[in-house]
Motif scaffolding. Structure first.
Motif, short mmCIF file in Angstrom:
data_model
loop_
_atom_site.label_atom_id
_atom_site.label_comp_id
_atom_site.label_asym_id
_atom_site.label_seq_id
_atom_site.Cartn_x
_atom_site.Cartn_y
_atom_site.Cartn_z
N LYS A 216 0.93 -1.12 0.07
CA LYS A 216 0.04 0.03 -0.07
C LYS A 216 0.73 1.22 -0.01
CE LYS A 216 -3.88 2.05 2.45
NZ LYS A 216 -4.78 2.03 3.72
N ARG A 217 1.90 1.34 0.81
CA ARG A 217 2.65 2.42 0.93
C ARG A 217 3.56 2.76 -0.24
NH1 ARG A 217 7.03 4.95 2.87
NH2 ARG A 217 6.94 6.61 4.34
N SER A 218 3.79 1.78 -1.27
CA SER A 218 4.54 1.67 -2.25
C SER A 218 4.00 1.79 -3.60
CB SER A 218 5.58 0.73 -2.49
OG SER A 218 4.98 -0.50 -2.58
N SER A 219 2.53 1.66 -3.36
CA SER A 219 1.78 1.59 -4.58
C SER A 219 1.71 3.01 -5.50
CB SER A 219 0.26 1.38 -4.00
OG SER A 219 -0.40 1.07 -5.27
N PRO A 220 1.83 4.07 -4.88
CA PRO A 220 1.94 5.27 -5.65
C PRO A 220 3.17 5.36 -6.68
CG PRO A 220 1.42 5.84 -3.34
CD PRO A 220 1.74 4.50 -3.52
N TYR A 221 4.26 4.72 -6.12
CA TYR A 221 5.43 4.69 -7.15
C TYR A 221 5.04 3.96 -8.56
CZ TYR A 221 7.75 5.95 -2.57
OH TYR A 221 7.87 6.60 -1.37
N ARG A 222 4.44 2.86 -8.15
CA ARG A 222 4.08 1.87 -9.36
C ARG A 222 2.99 2.56 -10.05
NH1 ARG A 222 5.04 -1.20 -5.32
NH2 ARG A 222 2.97 -1.50 -4.82
N GLU A 223 2.01 3.31 -9.37
CA GLU A 223 1.17 3.94 -10.26
C GLU A 223 1.81 5.06 -11.16
OE1 GLU A 223 -1.72 5.43 -7.35
OE2 GLU A 223 -2.01 3.57 -6.50
N ALA A 224 2.84 5.87 -10.66
CA ALA A 224 3.38 6.74 -11.46
C ALA A 224 3.93 5.92 -12.58
CB ALA A 224 4.43 7.58 -10.60
N ALA A 225 4.78 4.89 -12.33
CA ALA A 225 5.10 4.25 -13.47
C ALA A 225 4.20 3.73 -14.53
CB ALA A 225 6.03 2.91 -12.82
N GLY A 226 3.07 3.39 -14.21
CA GLY A 226 1.96 2.99 -15.02
C GLY A 226 1.65 4.40 -15.87
N ARG A 227 1.46 5.46 -15.27
CA ARG A 227 0.91 6.59 -15.93
C ARG A 227 2.30 7.10 -16.93
NH1 ARG A 227 -0.50 8.05 -10.69
NH2 ARG A 227 1.25 9.36 -10.52
N LEU A 228 3.48 6.70 -16.55
CA LEU A 228 4.60 6.91 -17.59
C LEU A 228 4.75 6.17 -18.75
CD1 LEU A 228 7.31 8.57 -18.20
CD2 LEU A 228 8.56 6.79 -17.00
N ASN A 229 4.10 4.92 -18.56
CA ASN A 229 4.21 3.83 -19.49
C ASN A 229 3.07 4.36 -20.42
OD1 ASN A 229 3.48 0.69 -20.38
ND2 ASN A 229 5.57 1.24 -19.80
N ARG A 230 1.95 4.73 -19.96
CA ARG A 230 0.84 5.12 -20.90
C ARG A 230 1.20 6.34 -21.72
NH1 ARG A 230 -3.74 3.29 -23.09
NH2 ARG A 230 -3.27 4.71 -24.82
N LYS A 231 1.92 7.40 -21.09
CA LYS A 231 2.56 8.56 -21.69
C LYS A 231 3.28 8.29 -22.99
CE LYS A 231 4.54 13.08 -20.67
NZ LYS A 231 5.36 13.85 -19.65
N ILE A 232 4.14 7.35 -22.64
CA ILE A 232 4.96 6.69 -23.63
C ILE A 232 4.25 6.31 -24.99
CG2 ILE A 232 6.65 5.37 -24.36
CD1 ILE A 232 7.87 5.43 -21.68
N GLY A 265 -4.35 1.46 -18.28
CA GLY A 265 -5.76 1.16 -18.99
C GLY A 265 -5.84 -0.10 -19.62
N ALA A 266 -5.33 -0.89 -18.96
CA ALA A 266 -5.07 -2.44 -19.73
C ALA A 266 -6.54 -3.13 -19.59
CB ALA A 266 -3.99 -3.22 -19.20
N LYS A 267 -6.96 -3.82 -20.61
CA LYS A 267 -8.23 -4.61 -20.64
C LYS A 267 -7.98 -6.14 -20.57
CE LYS A 267 -10.52 -0.51 -21.00
NZ LYS A 267 -11.26 0.08 -19.82
N LEU A 268 -9.23 -6.71 -19.86
CA LEU A 268 -9.12 -8.03 -19.69
C LEU A 268 -9.59 -8.88 -21.11
CD1 LEU A 268 -9.45 -10.84 -18.08
CD2 LEU A 268 -11.79 -10.09 -17.51
N LYS A 269 -10.56 -8.05 -21.65
CA LYS A 269 -11.04 -8.56 -22.99
C LYS A 269 -10.85 -7.82 -24.18
CE LYS A 269 -15.23 -10.53 -20.32
NZ LYS A 269 -16.54 -10.76 -20.24
N LYS A 270 -10.55 -8.78 -25.32
CA LYS A 270 -10.26 -8.16 -26.54
C LYS A 270 -11.42 -7.20 -27.16
CE LYS A 270 -7.36 -11.76 -28.33
NZ LYS A 270 -7.01 -12.68 -29.71
N SER A 271 -12.72 -7.58 -26.85
CA SER A 271 -13.61 -6.89 -27.06
C SER A 271 -13.90 -5.53 -26.11
CB SER A 271 -15.18 -7.72 -26.77
OG SER A 271 -15.15 -7.94 -25.45
N GLU A 272 -13.15 -5.17 -25.34
CA GLU A 272 -13.16 -4.20 -24.57
C GLU A 272 -12.31 -3.14 -25.05
OE1 GLU A 272 -14.40 -6.11 -20.01
OE2 GLU A 272 -12.20 -5.63 -20.77
N VAL A 273 -11.32 -3.43 -26.06
CA VAL A 273 -10.03 -2.59 -26.50
C VAL A 273 -10.71 -1.73 -27.40
CG1 VAL A 273 -7.89 -2.57 -27.07
CG2 VAL A 273 -8.53 -4.48 -25.46
#
Length: 368
Positions: A216-232, A265-273
């Protein structure tokens, strides 16, 4: 012959012809893989915190060479089966100390004939572990590559008990944190663009911040990584809305975590993408009980590979996603003791493989 029988016979014959044509189609196939190689350190003392992996602490040249040999044994087999005889065309890796260890790895006799090229940058991680990118030169030609730094500052993502934690970190010089600047140092995200048998594709290799200090305490760091990945990815879509992107890595989060579901923003099903969207085939695999690593008898999939929407259009005139897998052969698994069933990991006293199983996907394209 009455009308109904005539229609039935026509449909039967038409189905047979179509099936015959489908069977005659032939496809090219490439394996794209990712592997956390767990502490691939050489025996040379360098300007990082590598003391655990030095000869005076039991990490000898013999053990280092055995570790290299073990990893090459894995790489040569990832994704191979009756339909795919070739080792991975593309392999993202993490937890490598420097480019030199990758050079030693690709020279191992088990994979030397594959003629792997290397893309690597030194990252600001204070332990000195980086991400890297290997590719078979006969299939893939890089056209550009860049390391994208992840800037995180503790006062932006974690203000609780900040002064107390700063004092604690000051006594731990090996943590990836600068108490003066408040920056949390972690691995860069590696973006490689190139031509896969002539078609432009993009790869992002990740190793997101660990769960040190608690999930929980470290989650914001990975959330920032996810946002950077999306930005790329968004920057690539801005240039080409049909960009074919594969993002891969040890995310230190599951397929269900906020960093993946909201950040990327990853999706579980292809139909959702939708266009500009990302499909994560490992989410269903996690739901089915599969795992790439274990902790306290609980398995999860931190090692993930996701593809952009153009890969799932069923347009086989170009490269398309086919299916995904976890390479967890028996020789990679502990067979006894407290950690029976876990990956056969590495340590300074005993060179094993890794505490993670490799993951892979297949790309296919119709041969003309």
């Amino acid at each position: 012959m009455n009308f109904k029988k005539s229609v039935f016979l026509f449909l039967f014959l038409a189905a047979g012809i179509l099936n015959s044509q489908a069977q005659e189609k032939k496809f090219k196939i490439h394996t794209v893989a990712f592997y956390n190689v767990e502490n691939l350190f050489d025996t040379i003392n360098q300007a990082n915190y590598d003391e655990e992996y030095l000869p005076q602490n039991g990490w000898t040249s013999r053990k280092y060479k055995q570790k290299i040999h073990n990893l090459a044994r894995v790489i040569v087999g990832i994704g191979t089966n009756d339909q795919q005889k070739e080792s991975p065309t593309i392999l993202g890796v993490c937890e490598v100390e420097n480019k030199g260890v990758l050079e030693d790895l690709v020279k191992d006799p088990q994979i030397a004939s594959k003629d792997y090229g290397i893309v690597h940058f030194e990252s600001p991680d204070k332990r000195g572990i980086d991400v890297g990118f290997l590719y078979q030169k006969k299939f893939f030609k890089p056209t550009s590559y860049i390391n994208v730094p992840l800037y995180i500052y503790r006062n932006e993502v974690d203000t609780a008990k900040k002064e107390e934690k700063d004092a604690e970190d000051a006594d731990k010089p090996n943590v990836n944190y600068d108490a003066t600047s408040k920056r949390v140092y972690t691995r860069d995200q590696l973006l490689v663009t190139g031509l896969l048998d002539g078609e432009e594709v993009h790869f992002i290799v990740n190793h997101w911040p660990s769960r040190s200090g608690g999930e929980k305490r470290s989650s914001p760091y990975r959330e920032a990584a996810g946002r950077l990945n999306r930005k790329i990815m968004d920057s690539l879509f801005k240039i080409n809305p049909n960009a074919k992107i594969i993002t891969m890595g040890d995310l230190n989060d599951g397929t269900y975590n906020k960093s993946v579901k909201e950040g990327i923003g990853a999706k579980l099903k292809k139909s959702e993408v939708k266009k500009g969207g990302i499909y994560n085939p490992f989410e269903q695999m996690a739901k089915d009980g599969n795992a790439t690593l274990f902790y306290r008898d609980s398995g999860d999939i931190f090692d993930q590979m996701m593809v952009s929407e153009p890969y799932i259009r069923n347009d086989f005139s170009g490269w398309q996603y086919w299916k995904a897998g976890i390479y967890n052969k028996q020789f990679l698994i502990q067979t006894s003791g407290q950690y029976k069933g876990y990956p056969l990991r590495n340590s300074p006293s005993e060179p094993g493989f890794s505490d993670h199983f490799p993951v892979y996907i297949y790309l296919i394209k119709e041969m003309k």
